[in-house]
Structures are given as C-alpha cells and as structure tokens.
Write a protein that holds these residues in place. Sequence first.
Motif, PDB file in Angstrom:
ATOM      1  N   SER A   9     -84.633  44.083  -0.066  1.00  0.00           N
ATOM      2  CA  SER A   9     -85.534  44.436  -1.165  1.00  0.00           C
ATOM      3  C   SER A   9     -86.935  44.701  -0.621  1.00  0.00           C
ATOM      4  CB  SER A   9     -85.586  43.318  -2.202  1.00  0.00           C
ATOM      5  OG  SER A   9     -86.069  42.123  -1.610  1.00  0.00           O
ATOM      6  N   PRO A  10     -87.637  45.687  -1.169  1.00  0.00           N
ATOM      7  CA  PRO A  10     -89.025  45.940  -0.751  1.00  0.00           C
ATOM      8  C   PRO A  10     -89.914  44.761  -1.116  1.00  0.00           C
ATOM      9  CG  PRO A  10     -88.128  47.772  -2.028  1.00  0.00           C
ATOM     10  CD  PRO A  10     -87.175  46.632  -2.186  1.00  0.00           C
ATOM     11  N   THR A  11     -91.035  44.648  -0.436  1.00  0.00           N
ATOM     12  CA  THR A  11     -91.986  43.585  -0.740  1.00  0.00           C
ATOM     13  C   THR A  11     -93.382  44.017  -0.331  1.00  0.00           C
ATOM     14  OG1 THR A  11     -92.376  41.201  -0.545  1.00  0.00           O
ATOM     15  CG2 THR A  11     -91.785  42.372   1.474  1.00  0.00           C
ATOM     16  N   SER A  12     -94.368  43.303  -0.828  1.00  0.00           N
ATOM     17  CA  SER A  12     -95.754  43.525  -0.436  1.00  0.00           C
ATOM     18  C   SER A  12     -96.222  42.338   0.389  1.00  0.00           C
ATOM     19  CB  SER A  12     -96.653  43.675  -1.671  1.00  0.00           C
ATOM     20  OG  SER A  12     -96.330  44.850  -2.376  1.00  0.00           O
ATOM     21  N   VAL A  13     -96.903  42.630   1.477  1.00  0.00           N
ATOM     22  CA  VAL A  13     -97.509  41.613   2.333  1.00  0.00           C
ATOM     23  C   VAL A  13     -98.986  41.965   2.415  1.00  0.00           C
ATOM     24  CG1 VAL A  13     -97.553  40.626   4.659  1.00  0.00           C
ATOM     25  CG2 VAL A  13     -95.373  41.240   3.610  1.00  0.00           C
ATOM     26  N   GLY A  14     -99.791  41.338   1.566  1.00  0.00           N
ATOM     27  CA  GLY A  14    -101.179  41.759   1.461  1.00  0.00           C
ATOM     28  C   GLY A  14    -101.249  43.200   0.997  1.00  0.00           C
ATOM     29  N   ASP A  15    -101.983  44.017   1.721  1.00  0.00           N
ATOM     30  CA  ASP A  15    -102.101  45.437   1.394  1.00  0.00           C
ATOM     31  C   ASP A  15    -100.940  46.264   1.924  1.00  0.00           C
ATOM     32  OD1 ASP A  15    -104.511  44.776   0.264  1.00  0.00           O
ATOM     33  OD2 ASP A  15    -105.740  45.558   1.914  1.00  0.00           O
ATOM     34  N   LEU A  16    -100.036  45.646   2.664  1.00  0.00           N
ATOM     35  CA  LEU A  16     -98.939  46.372   3.301  1.00  0.00           C
ATOM     36  C   LEU A  16     -97.729  46.404   2.385  1.00  0.00           C
ATOM     37  CD1 LEU A  16     -99.187  44.777   6.863  1.00  0.00           C
ATOM     38  CD2 LEU A  16    -100.505  46.685   5.905  1.00  0.00           C
ATOM     39  N   ARG A  17     -97.127  47.562   2.252  1.00  0.00           N
ATOM     40  CA  ARG A  17     -95.917  47.733   1.450  1.00  0.00           C
ATOM     41  C   ARG A  17     -94.738  47.910   2.402  1.00  0.00           C
ATOM     42  NH1 ARG A  17     -99.334  46.048  -1.066  1.00  0.00           N
ATOM     43  NH2 ARG A  17    -100.487  46.966  -2.810  1.00  0.00           N
ATOM     44  N   LEU A  18     -93.826  46.949   2.385  1.00  0.00           N
ATOM     45  CA  LEU A  18     -92.710  46.958   3.322  1.00  0.00           C
ATOM     46  C   LEU A  18     -91.436  47.381   2.615  1.00  0.00           C
ATOM     47  CD1 LEU A  18     -93.378  43.630   5.265  1.00  0.00           C
ATOM     48  CD2 LEU A  18     -94.475  45.875   5.514  1.00  0.00           C
ATOM     49  N   LYS A  19     -90.650  48.223   3.278  1.00  0.00           N
ATOM     50  CA  LYS A  19     -89.427  48.724   2.661  1.00  0.00           C
ATOM     51  C   LYS A  19     -88.299  47.699   2.697  1.00  0.00           C
ATOM     52  CE  LYS A  19     -89.136  51.343   6.930  1.00  0.00           C
ATOM     53  NZ  LYS A  19     -89.372  52.649   7.528  1.00  0.00           N
ATOM     54  N   HIS A  20     -88.390  46.715   3.567  1.00  0.00           N
ATOM     55  CA  HIS A  20     -87.451  45.593   3.573  1.00  0.00           C
ATOM     56  C   HIS A  20     -88.098  44.441   4.327  1.00  0.00           C
ATOM     57  CE1 HIS A  20     -86.285  46.307   7.771  1.00  0.00           C
ATOM     58  NE2 HIS A  20     -86.217  47.590   7.482  1.00  0.00           N
ATOM     59  N   ARG A  21     -87.347  43.350   4.537  1.00  0.00           N
ATOM     60  CA  ARG A  21     -87.944  42.091   4.969  1.00  0.00           C
ATOM     61  C   ARG A  21     -87.541  41.654   6.376  1.00  0.00           C
ATOM     62  NH1 ARG A  21     -89.192  38.961  -0.136  1.00  0.00           N
ATOM     63  NH2 ARG A  21     -89.130  40.545  -1.773  1.00  0.00           N
ATOM     64  N   LEU A  22     -87.001  42.569   7.142  1.00  0.00           N
ATOM     65  CA  LEU A  22     -86.630  42.289   8.528  1.00  0.00           C
ATOM     66  C   LEU A  22     -87.677  42.928   9.433  1.00  0.00           C
ATOM     67  CD1 LEU A  22     -84.516  41.074  10.464  1.00  0.00           C
ATOM     68  CD2 LEU A  22     -83.306  43.267  10.370  1.00  0.00           C
TER      69      LEU A  22
END
Length: 353
Positions: A9-22
């Motif tokens: 699942s996508p997620t946000s890490v601060g200002d960064l938008r990640l397409k997955h969590r690996l």
Amino acid sequence: MTAFRALWSPTSVGDLRLKHRLAMAPMTRDRSTPEGVPTELNAEYYAQRASMGLIVTEGTQPSADGQGYLLTPGLHTEEQVAGWRKVTDAVHAAGGTIVIQLMHAGRIAHPANTPHGRQPVAPSAVRPSGAMFTATGPREMPEPRELSTAEVGATVRDFRRAAAAAVDAGADGVEIHGANGYLVHQFLSSNANRRTDAYGGSIAGRIRFAVEVATAVADEIGAGRTGFRISPSNPNNDITEDDTDALYTALVPALAPLNLAYLHVLHGGDDDLLRRLRAAWPTALVLNRAGADLADRARDVANGLADVVTVGALALANPDLPERVRSNAPLNTPDPATFYGGGEAGYTDYPAL
C-alpha cells in the motif's frame, strides 16, 4: 503472497510519497572517486533499484573531517554535489525516491583514507579498538582529537550545509546517521563521550549534539524531508551504552517535537523498547530488523509496529526486489567479497528477472 500484502500500500513519510513500504537500507559500497565524487557507475547502481519504495543512500560525509573510509562520497564540494545530481536524476528518471544519508564517521577513521590526512575527530580523545582498512591494508585506528565546544557547533553547521547541498543535488531529503558507532552515536555513548562541557556527562548532555543536528537540518530543508537513524544497544565500532533504555527514552521524545519525516530504527533485539519508542514517535517509523526474513518484516508493517521496512543485502543483490517478492521469484544471493570497493562486479551486474 498474503504475508507480504501489507507492504504494497502507498504511504506518506513526511513530505515523501512512497508507492509501497519496502525500502533500501543505507550500505557503504566504497565506489566513489578518491575526492568523494559519485560517478556514473553509482548513478546506474541506484537507478537499478528505483523500484524500491525509498532508497536511503550510503553514508555521505558532510565535511572533509567526516570521512572515515576509502572512496566514500561527500557533500561539501561543488564537484560532489554535481556527482550526486547524476545519481538523483537517474533515480528520478526511473521513478524512484531517494534520500542521502549524512554520516560523519568521527573516530572510526584513518588519516590514510582521506585526501587531507588529518587526525580523526571525536567527542573525546578515546581511541576505538580495531583496525581500519586502508589502501595499504588494515591499520590500527589512531587516537582521535577531541572537538572543542566551538568545533562541535561548527560540525552542526556542517550537517546543515550538507543537507542544503543534498537538496541542491536533487535529493528528496536526507537521513541523519545517528547509529552504528559513528559521530552522532559517539556523542550518545558512555564510552566514546567523556566530555565535561554541555555535550557530555548526563544523558541530557550526551543527546544534545544529536538534537542540535536534527534541528539544524530540519530548519534548513524542512522537517518533512529529514529522517534520523538510531541503533539502540548496537556495539558496532566499539560503542558502549551503559544506559540504553534511559538514553533512547530521552532521545526519541527530544526529537519528537521536530516532527521529522521518519525515525529509522536498526532493531537491537529489545522488542519492549522498540514498542515504547514507536509509541513515543509521532510520525513514520522505518524499521530495519537485520537478519530477519522478509515475511517477518512484512508482519511488522501489518501489525502497526513499522510504517516502512528497510533491507540491505537483499536490495544490493536484487535490483528488482519488489517485483521478485510480489511474484515469489527466486532471489539472487549477495556476494560479500564484492560488497566494498571494486567496479561493476557485485555492484551493477546482479541480474534482474
């Protein structure tokens, strides 16, 4: 596979938008120029791994005195910034997200490994045990020079300038290396830090440098682009923590008000401490369980202990690791003989599916 569903699942890490969590953990590879400039080969290596949710680069010295090893990159000259721009451009062109880890090696260094040849610097003049690999073979690490109080402040400013340089080089953010026995961790520890000024003694004194570095970097580039790595109870590089629990239950709440993008925890085995740090941390927690299998790491995301998990050697050996995990394909085996130094072999020649 069901075990890995939580990773995708996508997620946000601060200002960064990640397409997955690996994500890809930081790994020193010793393949920059002697002047600390990243090369086209480095750009190819990172771009090959752009399908990772997040790339955290190898440790990068924020100043000339921050170098400890041979052929590691820096972020304190125009040439180094231009070299990193090649890397970030290549990763972005391949659809990836990349943060540069800022790592000051402190006393884990040898003058033979640096262009300037100066004595290493550290919180205190305490020589670490062990040898450092140099171009002429292993050599005993020398006693470092203790940073003056004024020089500690100047080192904080070095981290600030390097963070600005990382953004100028196109990085999506930076990670401050506060782990594994390097300078920030040396200030935290009870054996490497024997200072009697405001940066030593009590836990409040020993965490001060870490908090000041994080504050300066977040102020310079934004908290949402700043991560911080810790490794509670990690004895790497001759570090002793006599008070791990008290130390990190003071450090993490002191960092928490900064609202950094993430806290990156190299797990030392104390699950109770990890859960308490998770509860005390207000933003994303990135977890590295060294040696754990991928299914166990995925469960950390599924049960809410981590938002993102990092892997090291598996990402090194499998440039298309997310695709392999998704399709249950066999994994390439990492070759430790080629981890440090050299050229394409064991660096950019691992096959994709």
